[in-house]
Design a protein around this motif. Structure first.
Motif, PDB file in Angstrom:
ATOM      1  N   ASN A   1      93.797  -7.561 101.802  1.00 32.26           N
ATOM      2  CA  ASN A   1      92.590  -8.180 102.341  1.00 32.26           C
ATOM      3  C   ASN A   1      92.553  -8.317 103.855  1.00 32.26           C
ATOM      4  O   ASN A   1      91.624  -8.890 104.405  1.00 32.26           O
TER       5      ASN A   1
ATOM      6  N   LYS B   1      78.509  -4.813  94.926  1.00 31.21           N
ATOM      7  CA  LYS B   1      79.100  -3.743  95.734  1.00 31.21           C
ATOM      8  C   LYS B   1      78.496  -2.396  95.347  1.00 31.21           C
ATOM      9  O   LYS B   1      78.214  -1.563  96.225  1.00 31.21           O
TER      10      LYS B   1
ATOM     11  N   GLU C   1      82.621   1.052 100.588  1.00 29.04           N
ATOM     12  CA  GLU C   1      82.604  -0.402 100.401  1.00 29.04           C
ATOM     13  C   GLU C   1      84.004  -0.835  99.970  1.00 29.04           C
ATOM     14  O   GLU C   1      84.868  -0.004  99.687  1.00 29.04           O
ATOM     15  N   TYR C   2      84.213  -2.139  99.897  1.00 26.91           N
ATOM     16  CA  TYR C   2      85.531  -2.716  99.665  1.00 26.91           C
ATOM     17  C   TYR C   2      85.368  -3.949  98.798  1.00 26.91           C
ATOM     18  O   TYR C   2      84.503  -4.785  99.095  1.00 26.91           O
TER      19      TYR C   2
ATOM     20  N   TRP D   1      94.352   0.828  96.065  1.00 31.31           N
ATOM     21  CA  TRP D   1      95.038   1.209  97.299  1.00 31.31           C
ATOM     22  C   TRP D   1      96.456   1.695  97.018  1.00 31.31           C
ATOM     23  O   TRP D   1      96.843   2.784  97.416  1.00 31.31           O
TER      24      TRP D   1
ATOM     25  N   TYR E   1      93.273  -3.388 106.999  1.00 31.92           N
ATOM     26  CA  TYR E   1      93.164  -2.570 105.790  1.00 31.92           C
ATOM     27  C   TYR E   1      91.712  -2.166 105.553  1.00 31.92           C
ATOM     28  O   TYR E   1      91.412  -1.016 105.236  1.00 31.92           O
ATOM     29  N   ILE E   2      90.827  -3.128 105.679  1.00 35.59           N
ATOM     30  CA  ILE E   2      89.400  -2.856 105.442  1.00 35.59           C
ATOM     31  C   ILE E   2      88.902  -1.821 106.453  1.00 35.59           C
ATOM     32  O   ILE E   2      88.240  -0.852 106.093  1.00 35.59           O
ATOM     33  N   ARG E   3      89.240  -1.996 107.709  1.00 39.23           N
ATOM     34  CA  ARG E   3      88.834  -1.059 108.749  1.00 39.23           C
ATOM     35  C   ARG E   3      89.397   0.337 108.469  1.00 39.23           C
ATOM     36  O   ARG E   3      88.682   1.340 108.578  1.00 39.23           O
TER      37      ARG E   3
ATOM     38  N   MET F   1      91.902  -7.453 107.736  1.00 33.82           N
ATOM     39  CA  MET F   1      90.853  -6.677 108.403  1.00 33.82           C
ATOM     40  C   MET F   1      91.325  -5.268 108.753  1.00 33.82           C
ATOM     41  O   MET F   1      90.549  -4.318 108.719  1.00 33.82           O
TER      42      MET F   1
END
Length: 121
Positions: free
Chosen positions: A85, A114, A100-101, A53, A89-91, A87
């Motif tokens: 980590n 993964k 995937e993450y 990232w 960021y993941i979204r 949510m």
């Protein structure tokens, strides 16, 4: 043999990822920032990208957005690999086109899982 581009500004992370991926029968290339990664993808698109990232020159998110706008005939799968980590960021990663993450630090089993989820393991 499947190909993976490991994009991370940490030489240690690239080395660890390379070792794991090679045990999973991947041919591995490396890039230390998003700009270098984009150039590598345009020259020879990999099957999958393991993407950090936070990087200098071009961040993982900027790289991902640029990659998704390229005219490549087939888009590589992208697995974000980061310490972020939350949510949000993941979204944001998924909305930008990540497939995937995975959280750092990761191990062989986690990474293999993964890669299986995105269909390249």
């Amino acid at each position: 043999m499947k190909t993976c581009l490991v994009v991370d500004d940490s030489k240690v992370i690239r080395k660890v990822a390379r070792h794991i991926l090679e045990t999973l029968d991947f041919t591995v290339n490396e890039a230390c920032d998003g700009r270098e990664a984009l150039d590598a993808c345009l020259a020879c698109p990999p099957d999958v990208i393991l993407l950090d990232w936070n990087m200098p020159v071009m961040s993982g998110m900027d790289f991902l957005r640029a990659l998704r706008e390229t005219p490549l005939p087939s888009k590589p799968k992208v697995v974000f690999c980061t310490t972020e980590n939350g949510m949000a960021y993941i979204r944001a990663a998924i909305e930008a086109g990540a497939d995937e993450y995975v959280m750092k630090p990761f191990d062989r089993d986690t990474l293999e899982s993964k890669l299986s989820i995105v269909g390249v393991a």
